[in-house]
Design a protein around this motif. Structure first.
Motif, PDB file in Angstrom:
ATOM      1  N   ALA A 130     -24.339  22.034  68.015  1.00  0.00           N
ATOM      2  CA  ALA A 130     -24.177  21.621  69.406  1.00  0.00           C
ATOM      3  C   ALA A 130     -22.749  21.181  69.706  1.00  0.00           C
ATOM      4  CB  ALA A 130     -25.157  20.497  69.729  1.00  0.00           C
ATOM      5  N   LYS A 131     -22.045  20.584  68.740  1.00  0.00           N
ATOM      6  CA  LYS A 131     -20.711  20.050  68.998  1.00  0.00           C
ATOM      7  C   LYS A 131     -19.598  21.069  68.803  1.00  0.00           C
ATOM      8  CE  LYS A 131     -21.616  15.190  67.829  1.00  0.00           C
ATOM      9  NZ  LYS A 131     -21.245  14.069  66.920  1.00  0.00           N
ATOM     10  N   HIS A 132     -19.723  21.926  67.781  1.00  0.00           N
ATOM     11  CA  HIS A 132     -18.556  22.697  67.361  1.00  0.00           C
ATOM     12  C   HIS A 132     -18.734  24.205  67.372  1.00  0.00           C
ATOM     13  CE1 HIS A 132     -17.204  18.778  66.002  1.00  0.00           C
ATOM     14  NE2 HIS A 132     -18.211  18.703  65.133  1.00  0.00           N
ATOM     15  N   SER A 133     -19.949  24.736  67.343  1.00  0.00           N
ATOM     16  CA  SER A 133     -20.104  26.168  67.049  1.00  0.00           C
ATOM     17  C   SER A 133     -19.983  27.062  68.269  1.00  0.00           C
ATOM     18  CB  SER A 133     -21.469  26.402  66.395  1.00  0.00           C
ATOM     19  OG  SER A 133     -22.506  26.232  67.331  1.00  0.00           O
ATOM     20  N   HIS A 134     -20.237  26.525  69.483  1.00  0.00           N
ATOM     21  CA  HIS A 134     -20.293  27.349  70.708  1.00  0.00           C
ATOM     22  C   HIS A 134     -21.334  28.461  70.571  1.00  0.00           C
ATOM     23  CE1 HIS A 134     -16.683  25.269  72.049  1.00  0.00           C
ATOM     24  NE2 HIS A 134     -16.085  25.617  70.915  1.00  0.00           N
ATOM     25  N   ALA A 135     -22.422  28.166  69.854  1.00  0.00           N
ATOM     26  CA  ALA A 135     -23.457  29.173  69.625  1.00  0.00           C
ATOM     27  C   ALA A 135     -24.400  29.240  70.819  1.00  0.00           C
ATOM     28  CB  ALA A 135     -24.239  28.838  68.363  1.00  0.00           C
ATOM     29  N   THR A 136     -25.084  30.371  70.958  1.00  0.00           N
ATOM     30  CA  THR A 136     -26.082  30.556  72.020  1.00  0.00           C
ATOM     31  C   THR A 136     -27.506  30.462  71.486  1.00  0.00           C
ATOM     32  OG1 THR A 136     -26.032  32.957  71.696  1.00  0.00           O
ATOM     33  CG2 THR A 136     -24.504  32.018  73.314  1.00  0.00           C
ATOM     34  N   GLU A 137     -27.677  30.523  70.151  1.00  0.00           N
ATOM     35  CA  GLU A 137     -29.013  30.457  69.573  1.00  0.00           C
ATOM     36  C   GLU A 137     -28.911  29.990  68.120  1.00  0.00           C
ATOM     37  OE1 GLU A 137     -33.045  33.224  69.001  1.00  0.00           O
ATOM     38  OE2 GLU A 137     -31.099  34.136  69.466  1.00  0.00           O
ATOM     39  N   VAL A 138     -29.951  29.283  67.688  1.00  0.00           N
ATOM     40  CA  VAL A 138     -30.016  28.787  66.317  1.00  0.00           C
ATOM     41  C   VAL A 138     -31.371  29.177  65.732  1.00  0.00           C
ATOM     42  CG1 VAL A 138     -29.737  26.808  64.782  1.00  0.00           C
ATOM     43  CG2 VAL A 138     -28.630  26.806  67.018  1.00  0.00           C
ATOM     44  N   GLN A 139     -31.374  29.647  64.469  1.00  0.00           N
ATOM     45  CA  GLN A 139     -32.612  29.926  63.750  1.00  0.00           C
ATOM     46  C   GLN A 139     -32.763  28.903  62.630  1.00  0.00           C
ATOM     47  OE1 GLN A 139     -30.346  32.711  64.072  1.00  0.00           O
ATOM     48  NE2 GLN A 139     -31.353  33.189  66.021  1.00  0.00           N
ATOM     49  N   VAL A 140     -33.899  28.229  62.619  1.00  0.00           N
ATOM     50  CA  VAL A 140     -34.211  27.242  61.594  1.00  0.00           C
ATOM     51  C   VAL A 140     -35.454  27.712  60.854  1.00  0.00           C
ATOM     52  CG1 VAL A 140     -34.827  24.848  61.094  1.00  0.00           C
ATOM     53  CG2 VAL A 140     -33.202  25.372  62.921  1.00  0.00           C
ATOM     54  N   THR A 160     -40.242  27.239  43.368  1.00  0.00           N
ATOM     55  CA  THR A 160     -39.392  26.226  42.735  1.00  0.00           C
ATOM     56  C   THR A 160     -39.086  25.039  43.626  1.00  0.00           C
ATOM     57  OG1 THR A 160     -37.444  27.488  43.407  1.00  0.00           O
ATOM     58  CG2 THR A 160     -38.328  27.902  41.201  1.00  0.00           C
ATOM     59  N   GLY A 161     -39.441  25.097  44.892  1.00  0.00           N
ATOM     60  CA  GLY A 161     -39.124  23.963  45.761  1.00  0.00           C
ATOM     61  C   GLY A 161     -39.202  24.332  47.224  1.00  0.00           C
ATOM     62  N   LEU A 162     -38.315  23.717  48.005  1.00  0.00           N
ATOM     63  CA  LEU A 162     -38.277  23.893  49.453  1.00  0.00           C
ATOM     64  C   LEU A 162     -36.947  24.526  49.826  1.00  0.00           C
ATOM     65  CD1 LEU A 162     -40.202  23.113  51.833  1.00  0.00           C
ATOM     66  CD2 LEU A 162     -38.699  21.157  52.225  1.00  0.00           C
ATOM     67  N   LEU A 163     -37.007  25.574  50.642  1.00  0.00           N
ATOM     68  CA  LEU A 163     -35.816  26.295  51.071  1.00  0.00           C
ATOM     69  C   LEU A 163     -35.631  26.098  52.564  1.00  0.00           C
ATOM     70  CD1 LEU A 163     -33.752  28.125  49.603  1.00  0.00           C
ATOM     71  CD2 LEU A 163     -34.998  30.077  50.506  1.00  0.00           C
ATOM     72  N   VAL A 164     -34.529  25.464  52.949  1.00  0.00           N
ATOM     73  CA  VAL A 164     -34.227  25.160  54.348  1.00  0.00           C
ATOM     74  C   VAL A 164     -33.014  25.971  54.752  1.00  0.00           C
ATOM     75  CG1 VAL A 164     -33.675  23.367  56.015  1.00  0.00           C
ATOM     76  CG2 VAL A 164     -35.145  22.831  54.066  1.00  0.00           C
ATOM     77  N   THR A 165     -33.142  26.752  55.827  1.00  0.00           N
ATOM     78  CA  THR A 165     -32.059  27.616  56.292  1.00  0.00           C
ATOM     79  C   THR A 165     -31.815  27.374  57.773  1.00  0.00           C
ATOM     80  OG1 THR A 165     -32.713  29.311  54.691  1.00  0.00           O
ATOM     81  CG2 THR A 165     -31.223  29.986  56.445  1.00  0.00           C
ATOM     82  N   VAL A 166     -30.555  27.168  58.135  1.00  0.00           N
ATOM     83  CA  VAL A 166     -30.142  27.006  59.532  1.00  0.00           C
ATOM     84  C   VAL A 166     -28.990  27.971  59.771  1.00  0.00           C
ATOM     85  CG1 VAL A 166     -29.297  25.442  61.299  1.00  0.00           C
ATOM     86  CG2 VAL A 166     -30.788  24.572  59.492  1.00  0.00           C
ATOM     87  N   SER A 167     -29.165  28.909  60.701  1.00  0.00           N
ATOM     88  CA  SER A 167     -28.121  29.895  60.994  1.00  0.00           C
ATOM     89  C   SER A 167     -27.904  29.972  62.494  1.00  0.00           C
ATOM     90  CB  SER A 167     -28.504  31.269  60.433  1.00  0.00           C
ATOM     91  OG  SER A 167     -29.757  31.690  60.952  1.00  0.00           O
ATOM     92  N   ASP A 168     -26.651  30.230  62.878  1.00  0.00           N
ATOM     93  CA  ASP A 168     -26.307  30.337  64.309  1.00  0.00           C
ATOM     94  C   ASP A 168     -25.367  31.515  64.511  1.00  0.00           C
ATOM     95  OD1 ASP A 168     -23.366  29.443  64.370  1.00  0.00           O
ATOM     96  OD2 ASP A 168     -24.308  27.782  63.288  1.00  0.00           O
ATOM     97  N   ASP A 169     -25.115  31.845  65.767  1.00  0.00           N
ATOM     98  CA  ASP A 169     -24.228  32.953  66.119  1.00  0.00           C
ATOM     99  C   ASP A 169     -22.924  32.448  66.718  1.00  0.00           C
ATOM    100  OD1 ASP A 169     -25.251  31.931  68.435  1.00  0.00           O
ATOM    101  OD2 ASP A 169     -25.904  33.847  69.281  1.00  0.00           O
ATOM    102  N   GLY A 170     -22.457  31.301  66.212  1.00  0.00           N
ATOM    103  CA  GLY A 170     -21.258  30.685  66.771  1.00  0.00           C
ATOM    104  C   GLY A 170     -19.964  31.223  66.178  1.00  0.00           C
ATOM    105  N   VAL A 171     -18.940  30.381  66.240  1.00  0.00           N
ATOM    106  CA  VAL A 171     -17.596  30.812  65.870  1.00  0.00           C
ATOM    107  C   VAL A 171     -17.357  30.732  64.365  1.00  0.00           C
ATOM    108  CG1 VAL A 171     -16.657  30.155  68.101  1.00  0.00           C
ATOM    109  CG2 VAL A 171     -16.699  28.474  66.260  1.00  0.00           C
ATOM    110  N   GLY A 172     -18.224  30.064  63.622  1.00  0.00           N
ATOM    111  CA  GLY A 172     -18.050  29.967  62.176  1.00  0.00           C
ATOM    112  C   GLY A 172     -16.971  28.968  61.796  1.00  0.00           C
TER     113      GLY A 172
END
Length: 440
Positions: free
Chosen positions: A369-379, A386-398
């Motif tokens: 929300a502060k830095h990426s200028h993304a339009t969508e986020v996938q969580v 082996t455990g829990l896998l948490v992934t957060v990806s966006d289409d921002g500036v990187g």
């Protein structure tokens, strides 16, 4: 590989004792052939290794014995390789190949003499010389018990062809039994039954005696070295987790202090000033005093909202009460960027794991929300083996990084403190993908 369900179905109609009986018979065959082959191998190795060692040591003073010693060590290494392959099925485990010192010299002379400086090669030679002792003991027991079992239970088949007296006295009679054929056959059948019933433990014990002796010399030192290395690695990992936990806690406290100072503390100072001004206005200008009190009430509500937000950052009540999926749903609903959440409902996890997963998503969404200028986020939150896998990806500036001084460094410390791993893929202009693997 067959599944557990298919194996259960396949053996559902078999007797309960079939599988254990097969395992016992198979292990009995493995142990028997190991001991019976070990005896001639022990004879061969003691002759070759002891001869090579004696000749090499005796002629070492005139330098001729050094190549003989090196050859004896190389030969014993070959016998050791063979023995490691043989003892694996007996011990029901794979025996790891030990570490041999590699020859650093490039010429053939240095490579030829390299076994002389290798400790494991000398242990192989010691095994080749002394393995005959446990091999002989094991062979005597196994041969005796197999002979007693087979000859005893089959005695009625060949009783008629044997002489039955020793100095005109039969063996059963020497032991106090009556002298007749039935008593003699029953006696030998009882002896055969004794050897048969005790055959498996005796053969198993003899094979383990020989195999453990070989394991102790051929891989014991290497296994001890591996255990020490694993213990040191575990200690280093624990120290890293401890340091990461301390760092994450310090970062969280500094952030909390900053948030309180910049938010609720400033509002409380203004609230105190407004209430003081209202107290002075009540005597001269009641209407202005009421307006000031109303504004103070508004400041109070905003302060409470900020305090609630801070408390959610410390320990979100919804996470404690309703679990990770509900907490992430609420978190996604408050994000200013549209969030596509994939978090199926599963059983409650360890509170530390749930809290870490929540803060990974919360911090990632805050940065988006502060830095990426993304339009969508996938969580995405997945429960794997082996455990829990948490992934957060966006289409921002990187451009995100885990390096110290960046916003994700504290989050990396928090994940490490939980025993997990945090990875970031964030090329310039290609968005950011943050993945946290948390052990259960």
């Amino acid at each position: 590989m067959p599944s557990v369900e298919s194996m259960t179905t396949a053996y559902a109609g078999a007797p309960a004792t079939t599988a254990p009986a097969r395992r016992y018979l198979r292990q009995l065959g493995i142990d028997t052939q190991y001991v019976l082959l070990g005896f001639p191998l022990g004879l061969i190795t003691i002759v070759l290794c002891l001869t090579g060692f004696a000749v090499g040591l005796g002629t070492a003073i005139i330098w001729i014995g050094l190549p003989v010693l090196a050859g004896s060590l190389a030969m014993s290494r070959g016998f050791a390789h063979l023995e490691r392959l043989r003892i694996g099925p007996v011990l029901r485990r794979r025996i790891p190949h030990p570490h041999y010192r590699s020859a650093k010299a490039r010429n053939w002379v240095g490579k030829m003499f390299s076994p002389l400086a290798d400790g494991q090669s000398w242990l192989d030679l010691v095994h080749g010389i002394f393995r005959f002792i446990p091999s002989t003991l094991a062979f005597c027991f196994v041969f005796t018990w197999w002979t007693g079992a087979l000859s005893g239970i089959t005695y009625p088949l060949y009783d008629w062809a044997l002489p039955h007296t020793v100095d005109n006295v039969e063996l059963p009679e020497l032991l106090g039994f009556d002298d007749n054929a039935v008593t003699r056959i029953v006696f030998y059948l009882v002896v055969g039954a004794f050897f048969t019933l005790t055959l498996f433990p005796v053969v198993r014990g003899a094979a383990l005696l020989e195999a453990q002796f070989a394991r102790g010399l051929l891989s014991g030192v290497d296994e001890l070295r591996r255990q020490v290395a694993e213990a040191n690695a575990a200690r280093d990992t624990a120290q890293e987790q401890k340091a990461a936990a301390v760092s994450a806690e310090a970062t969280a406290l500094r952030r909390l202090e900053r948030d309180i100072h910049d938010g609720p503390q400033q509002r409380l100072v203004r609230l105190a000033m407004d209430l003081g001004r209202a107290e002075q206005q009540f005597a001269t200008d009641p209407e202005a005093a009421r307006a000031t009190v109303a504004e103070a009430l508004s400041q109070t509500r905003e302060t409470l909202d900020e305090l609630r937000a801070l408390s959610r950052g410390i320990a979100p009540p919804i996470l404690v009460d309703r679990g990770l999926q509900a907490a992430l749903t609420a978190l996604a609903g408050r994000c200013t960027v549209p969030v596509d959440l994939d978090a199926p409902v599963f059983e409650r996890l360890d509170p530390g794991v749930e809290s870490t997963a929540y803060f990974v998503v919360a911090e990632a969404l805050t940065n988006v929300a502060k830095h990426s200028h993304a339009t969508e986020v996938q969580v995405s939150v997945q429960r794997v083996a082996t455990g829990l896998l948490v992934t957060v990806s966006d289409d921002g500036v990187g451009g995100a990084s885990l390096a110290k001084g960046h916003g994700l460094a504290g989050l990396d410390d928090r994940v490490k403190a939980a025993g997990g791993v945090l990875a970031v893929e964030s090329a310039e202009g290609a968005g950011t993908r943050l993945t946290a693997a948390l052990p259960l």
